[in-house]
Design an enzyme around this catalytic site. Structure first.
Site, PDB file in Angstrom:
ATOM      1  N   SER A   1     -10.636  -0.289  -3.200  1.00 35.66           N
ATOM      2  CA  SER A   1      -9.612  -0.589  -2.187  1.00 35.66           C
ATOM      3  C   SER A   1     -10.185  -1.395  -1.031  1.00 35.66           C
ATOM      4  O   SER A   1      -9.472  -2.163  -0.381  1.00 35.66           O
ATOM      5  CB  SER A   1      -9.018   0.700  -1.623  1.00 35.66           C
ATOM      6  OG  SER A   1      -8.055   1.245  -2.478  1.00 35.66           O
TER       7      SER A   1
ATOM      8  N   HIS B   1      -5.056   4.376   5.080  1.00 35.05           N
ATOM      9  CA  HIS B   1      -5.575   3.511   4.018  1.00 35.05           C
ATOM     10  C   HIS B   1      -5.045   2.090   4.194  1.00 35.05           C
ATOM     11  O   HIS B   1      -5.812   1.107   4.143  1.00 35.05           O
ATOM     12  CB  HIS B   1      -5.160   4.085   2.660  1.00 35.05           C
ATOM     13  CG  HIS B   1      -5.711   3.360   1.481  1.00 35.05           C
ATOM     14  ND1 HIS B   1      -5.061   2.305   0.887  1.00 35.05           N
ATOM     15  CD2 HIS B   1      -6.849   3.553   0.769  1.00 35.05           C
ATOM     16  CE1 HIS B   1      -5.782   1.881  -0.145  1.00 35.05           C
ATOM     17  NE2 HIS B   1      -6.870   2.625  -0.246  1.00 35.05           N
TER      18      HIS B   1
ATOM     19  N   ASP C   1       0.845  -1.191   0.000  1.00 26.75           N
ATOM     20  CA  ASP C   1       0.000   0.000   0.000  1.00 26.75           C
ATOM     21  C   ASP C   1       0.881   1.242   0.000  1.00 26.75           C
ATOM     22  O   ASP C   1       2.109   1.123  -0.108  1.00 26.75           O
ATOM     23  CB  ASP C   1      -0.942  -0.035   1.223  1.00 26.75           C
ATOM     24  CG  ASP C   1      -2.288   0.627   0.928  1.00 26.75           C
ATOM     25  OD1 ASP C   1      -2.316   1.863   0.799  1.00 26.75           O
ATOM     26  OD2 ASP C   1      -3.287  -0.099   0.808  1.00 26.75           O
TER      27      ASP C   1
END
Length: 819
Positions: free
Chosen positions: A350, A161, A134
């Site tokens: 995602s 994230h 990521d």
């Protein structure tokens, strides 16, 4: 003993081998990858070094260009997104990687895949590892990860994230709404700067699944990039071909509504087609779209689903079906990086991708438990595409949902039914060869055949031409199904009618092909062949077949359960025969909580050693394989006779009636001889559970396997026989736990469970007992001690199946028990 029965017991042995083997493999290091014997060769490690060196050089050059041209090297995006400069592309275009999440939204959602697996299939990721690449590392101290998380590189940036993505995959459920799909799995977190080299190295070390919820940023790319097989897709195909058990899972991207591509394959920029970029277009990876309004009932059946408004559409420029699969990606609640107990609700591909990736990890774990091995990546990918739920406006795959909504429950059920009504085969095709096999379809059902393979990376280079339709498939395999003069073809997309749905015909672009035949009947021939010359002389391939009659067994609930005869200490019960089936019979005193379980291969059982003048309950279910069985039939109740009524002639016993379904007892007539040859097959396992819960899952077929250390002999397993010498069909072999030690011969070692003291004890011929350890059903060691002759506490154990492994002299033995 029939072949079906032999297969059933051998599968059972493999199950227990994998439980014990898991302890041997994973207990030494909890961060160990899900490794197997097929470790890739040194070429993969050399590839890793090459990719890392190139990434460093590309980044260095790009940063210099950024300073000269005023480009941003990194940028925080709205909604927690992030992008970072990676290299300079053809024509001097700056190439960025960007995380794929949309905006923070309200609402919570629990991933149904986790519920399906934890409740029905008994796998939770224990001993498995997923790699997460990521825009930074996940928050190491978040309460959802405990000691199951590590950083795989020198990533310095902590990313919300990445934390959210990892949480979706493996969060423990400290906050129950944020529980991950594989909530006991290990996770390794990497940043994306050297992703190719790091992933190749991890695959060489045995990594099976990685997730990539990012991709190339389309904000500043020329239109020819969209849908094109650029070098990034080529590199990942090279990695996956070199590591045939490794599968990369990636997000499709979130720019459907942003009109980035002015020259799509179909329609206008506003229609959202032809937006996939970079490794999302690899042939061998699994690209995940996001579903919205996804409704699933309590049985895991899809009721409805829409594509999310942001989820990128395909296809690839050569007509390949991309994205591959769709998962839940809207309003996903997961861990975040604002504190060790922080959470956020996000939407995006995602969020869909790690849920799918973790589901694949669980399928690998489940397959390993069943068969003692992992699936090749092509097999796993093929299984997931084969079992997906139909979605979209037309039958078959499309450029929005791919092959549909992932259905991990159906995929696991397909594994369950191998050898009964499904096949999962891994084979190899040589140059000029043809593979063929004949099968019989299950009457009136949909007969489906899928072919999947990991294709070599395309050897050419593609850049600069918009919508270049050059085929990048290197080994063009074909599957056909033939019945008489009729030939059935697989699905394919047509570049001339992308929005009109898939057609059936010769697929020349996809490394996955599926044929579906509705209302099938009779015999069919499956043929796998290839066009042209095969690269590397041969090609491995996988076949997934459903709707076939591999066995005559069907998991129907047994009917017409009848108590034929009841004596002082014995009873005879029968039910209707089901072809090729085993039966699991469980019974108990009506006043007890614990069930005793026996396996029989006839539709009749004789019970002995019952207590006189006592009411018993009995239930039976059909078992077709070690993993596949029906629900239990309604219980029958009977009362054994008191000793003062003992005569040579049985009398009627009006109390012998099924619950809610009274029947006569035609076997109870004067003049019948009492039972003189009871079935001596006490695979007796007590099962905790209330008497009014006949659907409670009982243990599967008794399982016999190797010791945790394959170099050490297993020792006493049943009646002091080595397992390699045990006759699989010997009905007098003891297995498991009972509450009445007087009911078994003294030479057997049995487990006695005390509900009052919450302990288990070994009883019988216990000379030489030594150290022991206990594992749960997935091989995790949960207790150990030095003296197995003493009572062992099970007070802290939750309900479930456990295995006690203990020393007897210089050898080892095991017993399974249920709490």
């Amino acid at each position: 003993m029939n072949n079906h029965r032999t297969k059933l017991l051998v599968i059972s042995a493999l199950c227990l081998w994998s439980f014990l083997g898991s302890h041997a493999l994973f207990s030494q290091n909890t961060s160990t990858y899900s490794e197997r014997s097929h470790t890739p060769n040194q070429d993969l490690r050399a590839m890793a070094a090459k990719f890392k060196k190139r990434a460093i050089a590309n980044k260095s050059e790009a940063v210099k260009k950024a300073r000269a041209h005023g480009w941003k090297v990194t940028e925080e995006l709205p909604g927690g997104g992030y992008r970072e400069l990676q290299k300079v592309g053809p024509g001097g275009t700056p190439i960025y990687k960007e995380s794929f999440n949309e905006v923070v939204v309200k609402g919570n959602r629990t991933n149904f895949l986790s519920r399906d697996f934890s409740d029905h299939f008994g796998v939770d990721g224990t001993g498995m590892t997923i790699g997460i690449w990521d825009g930074g590392k996940a928050l190491p101290d978040h309460q959802e990860f405990d000691d199951r998380f590590s950083v795989g590189d020198n990533a310095r940036r902590v990313s919300g994230h990445a934390t959210h993505v990892l949480g979706t995959a493996i969060a423990a459920g400290v906050d129950p709404q944020a529980k991950g799909v594989a909530f006991n799995a290990n996770g390794q977190s990497f940043d994306w700067n050297q992703d190719e080299g790091e992933a190749a190295e991890a695959a060489a070390n045995g990594l099976l699944i990685s997730n990539h919820s990012y991709g190339l940023s389309g904000r500043n790319l020329p239109d020819w990039y969209f849908g094109s097989y650029v070098n990034q897709a080529q590199d990942w195909d090279e990695i996956m071909h070199a590591a045939p058990y490794y599968l990369m899972v990636t997000a499709a991207g979130n720019s459907q509504h942003l009109e980035y591509n002015d020259e799509p394959l179909t329609g206008t920029a506003a229609d959202g087609y032809d937006l996939l970029l970079g490794f999302a277009l690899s042939k061998n990876g699994l690209t995940v779209a996001a579903a919205d309004q996804l409704e699933v009932n309590a049985n895991g059946e899809l009721l409805s689903a829409d594509i999310a408004y942001f989820s990128n559409f395909g296809p690839a420029d050569d007509g390949r079906i991309k994205p591959d699969i769709t998962g839940a990606g809207v309003n996903v609640y997961s861990a975040y990086d604002e504190g060790e107990d922080s959470y956020k609700t996000l939407s995006g591909t995602s969020m869909a991708s790690p849920g799918v990736a973790a589901s694949l990890l669980l399928l690998q774990q489940y397959y390993h438990i069943a068969f003692g091995d992992y699936m090749k990546a092509a097999t796993l990918k093929g299984l997931v595409l084969h079992t997906a739920d139909e979605a979209g406006d037309f039958p078959g795959p499309d450029a929005r949902f791919g092959w549909g909504i992932i259905n991990s429950k159906r995929a696991a059920e397909t594994i369950d039914a191998v050898g009964v009504n499904t096949r999962i085969d891994e084979n190899q095709l040589g140059n000029g060869e043809e593979f063929a096999m004949n099968v019989t379809a299950r009457e009136g059902e949909t007969f489906s055949v899928s072919l999947s393979w990991t294709d070599p990376a395309y050897s050419g280079k593609m850049h600069g031409r918009v919508n270049d339709s050059t085929r990048v498939l290197m080994n063009d395999l074909d599957v056909r199904v033939i019945k008489g003069d009729e030939v059935f073809y697989p699905w394919r997309l047509s570049l001339s009618d992308i929005r009109g749905g898939a057609k059936k015909g010769d697929n020349r672009v996809d490394p996955f092909e599926k044929i579906e035949i509705e209302n099938a009947s009779g015999e069919y021939k499956i043929v796998v062949s290839h066009k042209g010359e095969l690269v590397n002389i041969s090609q491995d391939f996988s076949l997934i077949v459903t709707g076939v009659a591999e066995s005559g067994c069907s998991t129907v609930v047994p009917s017409n359960t009848i108590v034929e005869e009841v004596l002082i200490n014995e009873a005879v019960v029968s039910w209707d025969l089901e072809k090729d089936a085993y039966y699991e019979v469980r019974y108990k005193k009506s006043s007890d909580d614990n069930w005793l379980s026996k396996m029989v291969d006839e539709n009749r059982i004789s019970l002995s050693s019952l207590e006189e003048n006592t009411e018993y309950m009995l239930e039976v279910r059909t078992v077709c394989s070690a993993l596949m069985g029906s629900e239990y039939a309604k219980a029958v109740v009977f009362t054994t006779k008191p000793s003062e009524n003992n005569t040579d002639d049985p009398v009627d016993n009006p109390g012998d009636t099924p619950v809610d379904n009274p029947v006569d007892n035609p076997g109870d007539t004067p003049g019948d001889d009492p039972v003189s040859d009871p079935v001596d097959n006490p695979f007796e396992v007590p099962i905790d559970g209330p008497a009014d819960n006949p659907g409670e899952v009982a243990p599967e077929v008794p399982e016999i396997g190797d010791a945790p250390n394959p170099d050490e002999p297993l020792g006493e397993v049943v009646r002091e026989e080595d397992p390699s010498e045990v006759g699989w069909g010997d009905d007098d072999d003891y297995y498991g736990v009972i509450n009445d030690p007087e009911a078994v011969p003294e030479e057997d070692i049995i487990i006695i469970k005390s509900n009052e003291s919450q302990t288990i004890s070994l009883s019988g011929n216990t000379n030489g007992l030594g150290a022991y350890f206990m594992t749960d059903a997935v091989g995790r060691v949960i207790a150990e001690g030095q003296d197995a002759s003493n009572p062992i506490s099970i007070a802290s154990l939750s309900s479930g199946m456990y295995i006690l492994v203990y020393e007897v002299g210089t050898e080892r033995a095991f017993k399974k028990f249920i709490k």
